[in-house]
Design an enzyme around this catalytic site. Structure first.
Site, PDB file in Angstrom:
ATOM      1  N   LYS A  84       0.845  -1.200   0.000  1.00  0.00           N
ATOM      2  CA  LYS A  84       0.000   0.000   0.000  1.00  0.00           C
ATOM      3  C   LYS A  84       0.885   1.256   0.000  1.00  0.00           C
ATOM      4  CE  LYS A  84      -3.636   1.827   2.933  1.00  0.00           C
ATOM      5  NZ  LYS A  84      -4.568   1.438   3.991  1.00  0.00           N
TER       6      LYS A  84
ATOM      7  N   GLU B 126      11.071  -4.608   3.786  1.00  0.00           N
ATOM      8  CA  GLU B 126      11.159  -6.018   3.401  1.00  0.00           C
ATOM      9  C   GLU B 126      10.710  -6.204   1.950  1.00  0.00           C
ATOM     10  OE1 GLU B 126       9.801  -4.805   6.144  1.00  0.00           O
ATOM     11  OE2 GLU B 126       9.883  -6.203   7.826  1.00  0.00           O
TER      12      GLU B 126
ATOM     13  N   GLY C 121      -4.554  -2.466   5.448  1.00  0.00           N
ATOM     14  CA  GLY C 121      -3.874  -3.664   4.941  1.00  0.00           C
ATOM     15  C   GLY C 121      -4.500  -4.966   5.414  1.00  0.00           C
ATOM     16  N   ARG C 122      -4.747  -5.078   6.715  1.00  0.00           N
ATOM     17  CA  ARG C 122      -5.242  -6.353   7.258  1.00  0.00           C
ATOM     18  C   ARG C 122      -6.694  -6.622   6.904  1.00  0.00           C
ATOM     19  NH1 ARG C 122      -4.038  -2.530  10.889  1.00  0.00           N
ATOM     20  NH2 ARG C 122      -5.637  -1.742  12.310  1.00  0.00           N
TER      21      ARG C 122
ATOM     22  N   GLU D 195      -3.386  -6.653  15.407  1.00  0.00           N
ATOM     23  CA  GLU D 195      -2.970  -5.334  14.918  1.00  0.00           C
ATOM     24  C   GLU D 195      -4.130  -4.339  15.068  1.00  0.00           C
ATOM     25  OE1 GLU D 195       0.142  -4.848  11.724  1.00  0.00           O
ATOM     26  OE2 GLU D 195      -1.564  -4.009  10.646  1.00  0.00           O
TER      27      GLU D 195
ATOM     28  N   HIS E 220      -2.144 -32.696  19.691  1.00  0.00           N
ATOM     29  CA  HIS E 220      -0.911 -33.427  19.999  1.00  0.00           C
ATOM     30  C   HIS E 220       0.245 -32.462  20.236  1.00  0.00           C
ATOM     31  CE1 HIS E 220      -2.761 -37.295  18.991  1.00  0.00           C
ATOM     32  NE2 HIS E 220      -3.436 -36.586  18.101  1.00  0.00           N
TER      33      HIS E 220
ATOM     34  N   LYS F  94      10.348  -0.245  13.588  1.00  0.00           N
ATOM     35  CA  LYS F  94      10.850   0.077  12.242  1.00  0.00           C
ATOM     36  C   LYS F  94      11.899   1.186  12.325  1.00  0.00           C
ATOM     37  CE  LYS F  94       6.544  -1.076   9.826  1.00  0.00           C
ATOM     38  NZ  LYS F  94       5.464  -0.633   8.942  1.00  0.00           N
TER      39      LYS F  94
HETATM   40  O1  F6P Z   1       4.049  -3.077   9.720  1.00  0.00           O
HETATM   41  C1  F6P Z   1       2.671  -3.276   9.659  1.00  0.00           C
HETATM   42  C2  F6P Z   1       2.102  -2.907   8.319  1.00  0.00           C
HETATM   43  O2  F6P Z   1       2.052  -1.528   8.168  1.00  0.00           O
HETATM   44  C3  F6P Z   1       0.743  -3.538   8.156  1.00  0.00           C
HETATM   45  O3  F6P Z   1      -0.263  -2.824   8.722  1.00  0.00           O
HETATM   46  C4  F6P Z   1       0.652  -3.674   6.689  1.00  0.00           C
HETATM   47  O4  F6P Z   1      -0.322  -4.610   6.314  1.00  0.00           O
HETATM   48  C5  F6P Z   1       2.049  -4.136   6.355  1.00  0.00           C
HETATM   49  O5  F6P Z   1       2.869  -3.425   7.243  1.00  0.00           O
HETATM   50  C6  F6P Z   1       2.482  -3.910   4.935  1.00  0.00           C
HETATM   51  O6  F6P Z   1       2.378  -2.572   4.532  1.00  0.00           O
HETATM   52  P1  F6P Z   1       2.443  -2.168   3.016  1.00  0.00           P
HETATM   53  O7  F6P Z   1       1.280  -2.764   2.308  1.00  0.00           O
HETATM   54  O8  F6P Z   1       2.402  -0.668   2.998  1.00  0.00           O
HETATM   55  O9  F6P Z   1       3.725  -2.678   2.445  1.00  0.00           O
END
Ligand code: F6P
Length: 544
Positions: free
Chosen positions: A211, A217, A269-270, A356, A387, A503
């Site tokens: 987003k 990452e 996002g979630r 979150e 188990h 972060k």
């Molecule tokens: O670090 C959490 C977060 O901001 C989430 O809320 C989000 O889904 C994820 O990182 C990824 O964010 P993006 O879609 O901006 O890469």
């Protein structure tokens, strides 16, 4: 900073519920006694919108349930949920609506936000996805060396990963087997290395989902993939699509890719798996029609959540049981145990969705809480979980459980009998047995090691089958429940400032490592000795 009790604690009904929680702690209200009440099933089960919710094994009776409904009504939970779906500013700290429900609304309802007709815009994007997925799947759009795409790799993390992975895993039986799907979420090189060893790069389409398009990452992985593809003589731009916000660094016409699909600030996002975030990878993997069926199921549940009365509202009842368990009975954890391998990634998705959203330390109107909100969620599929950690569930620290069961499995052709039952019947026998054993227990005063205290709460969430529509209903049930829990606690379930500090600190450590990389002789001057000791081992391979 002003410290604040949760808003619900100021309501008169709060004191009544505190009293009821004490009453429920008395031995005569042990679940084994509550379960013997002849109206238990009628009073504490509901079948709505394709889901059966059996909450007979929650530690409550009619008095408690009525007070909980009273609390929901005093806090306007359903009204607030309806306003959220209608586009009111629900995300107060970020001053915007939360409109994931619009992503599966196929009606022509006009929902205006910043001069945009939200439903029409989202429908346009669905059409774009439909066309693109069909052209890729039919081989009209090919990779840079002319091979048809056979592998889809999602590059994204958190909300840009977990929802699609959960749905792709659950709907795998609907795949025609021609396209494989992989998820490159972690910056850990093992994630990339394993995927690289399983795909044919010439036949691979990378779907970069972010987003913000600033998530380190994701950008690090996208960069790695580009370089790798170039090193193989492939044109990365012809093997990539992006799903990102309009105007983000990934929405750059100077850096062309095969296609770009937009996401919006009014879908967190979630909560985004029913938007282009899930739409693009799932339509490439399964075909757009399956994705649309999934959306229609989610919309069914949205209509139920917004339209049903309090007493019949599944997400509200489930939210109230979490609220009761956490804020009155004192349980801090909640397990999600699907008795279905296809739902193996559901717990991971619900972890992010719920923790979150509701793991907060401030009220929605910006005051610090006396006690933080939220519940710790974890889970594994049953019977595997039995188990693994069910020893603790039965005899250690208790935690409420969602048992999720599917009535009609796929693969019914494999109906071998062992001890007189099929595998699916054995699975059900186990799920029912666990819920009952946890609730009823088995006292053993002579032998404490074999003593089962019981009185451990759970709910059963039963789906007819795992058709795409069923999965959509299940997803929307958990989304609505999460939001309603947030409204009960008085927090904002749509922001996530809690992820920022880590972060920022990582950024400072990264800077030191980058300096060292550019000049290997440099001494690291990182102030924190406990970080320095690890960096020295990492960067200099120095023995202790
Ligand atoms: O670090 C959490 C977060 O901001 C989430 O809320 C989000 O889904 C994820 O990182 C990824 O964010 P993006 O879609 O901006 O890469």
């Amino acid at each position: 900073m002003p410290i604040q009790n949760l808003y619900f604690q100021k309501l008169p009904v709060y004191e009544s519920l505190v009293r009821e929680a004490k009453r429920m702690g008395q031995p005569q209200f042990h679940l084994k006694n509550l379960l013997s009440n002849k109206n238990r099933w009628q009073d504490f089960s509901r079948r709505q919108a394709g889901i059966l919710l059996d909450f007979t094994r929650q530690r409550l009776d009619k008095t408690v349930m009525d007070l909980l409904f009273q609390m929901a009504s005093d806090l306007n939970v359903l009204q607030r949920f309806r306003s959220t779906v209608q586009g009111q500013v629900a995300n107060l700290t970020e001053k915007r609506p939360a409109l994931h429900t619009a992503a599966r609304d196929f009606s022509d309802t006009r929902l205006l936000y910043k001069d945009m007709n939200v439903t029409a815009e989202l429908a346009k994007i669905r059409n774009q996805i439909k066309r693109f997925a069909s052209e890729v799947r039919s081989g009209q759009i090919k990779g840079s060396t002319g091979k048809a795409f056979r592998h889809v790799v999602v590059i994204g993390i958190g909300g840009s990963h977990l929802g699609s992975e959960f749905v792709a895993t659950a709907l795998a039986p609907f795949s025609d087997g021609k396209t494989s799907i992989h998820f490159l979420a972690n910056v850990d090189i093992h994630n990339f290395g394993l995927i690289a060893s399983e795909i044919d790069p010439e036949a691979t389409l990378w779907v970069i989902i972010s987003k913000s398009f600033t998530t380190v990452e994701t950008l690090s992985n996208a960069n790695l993939v580009s370089t790798w593809m170039e090193s193989l003589g492939l044109d990365p731009a012809r093997h990539m699509v992006t799903v990102t916000s309009k105007g983000s660094p990934g929405d750059d016409p100077d850096r062309p890719v095969l296609a770009t699909f937009h996401m919006f600030d009014f879908i967190g996002g979630r909560y985004s798996v029913t938007s282009a975030v899930g739409g693009v990878p799932l339509s490439l993997y399964l075909g757009y029609d399956i994705f649309e069926r999934f959306l229609k199921g989610a919309h069914d549940m949205d209509s139920h959540a917004a339209g049903a009365s309090e007493e019949d509202n599944l997400p509200l009842i489930a939210a109230l049981t979490t609220f009761w368990n956490t804020s009155f009975l004192g349980y801090q954890q909640q397990a999600v145990i699907p008795y279905c391998t296809l739902l193996s990634r559901l717990p991971a998705h619900i972890q992010q969705l719920n923790m979150e959203s509701n793991g907060k330390t401030a009220t929605a109107d910006g005051r610090l809480l006396e006690q933080p909100a939220g519940v710790v969620i974890f889970g594994e599929p049953g019977t595997n979980a039995q188990h693994s950690f069910f020893q603790l569930a039965h005899q250690g620290r208790p935690f409420p459980i969602d048992f999720i069961g599917i009535l009609r499995p796929f693969y019914a052709e494999y109906s071998n009998l062992y001890q007189g039952v099929t595998n699916h019947q054995e699975l059900w026998a186990n799920m029912l047995a666990q819920a009952t054993a946890l609730a009823v227990g088995q006292p053993n005063p002579e032998d404490p090691a074999r003593h089962f205290p019981g009185n451990r709460p759970s709910s059963l969430i039963i789906l007819e089958s795992l058709q795409p529509e069923d999965l959509g209903r299940l997803l929307a049930f958990y989304e609505a429940r999460t939001i309603m829990e947030g409204y009960l606690w008085g927090i904002n379930p749509f922001d996530q400032f809690g992820v920022q500090l880590g972060k920022t600190v990582a950024g400072k450590i990264r800077e030191k490592i980058a300096l060292k990389n550019s000049n290997p002789d440099r001494q690291i001057d990182y102030q924190d000795p406990l970080v320095r000791v690890h960096l020295q081992r990492l960067l200099d391979s120095r023995p202790d």
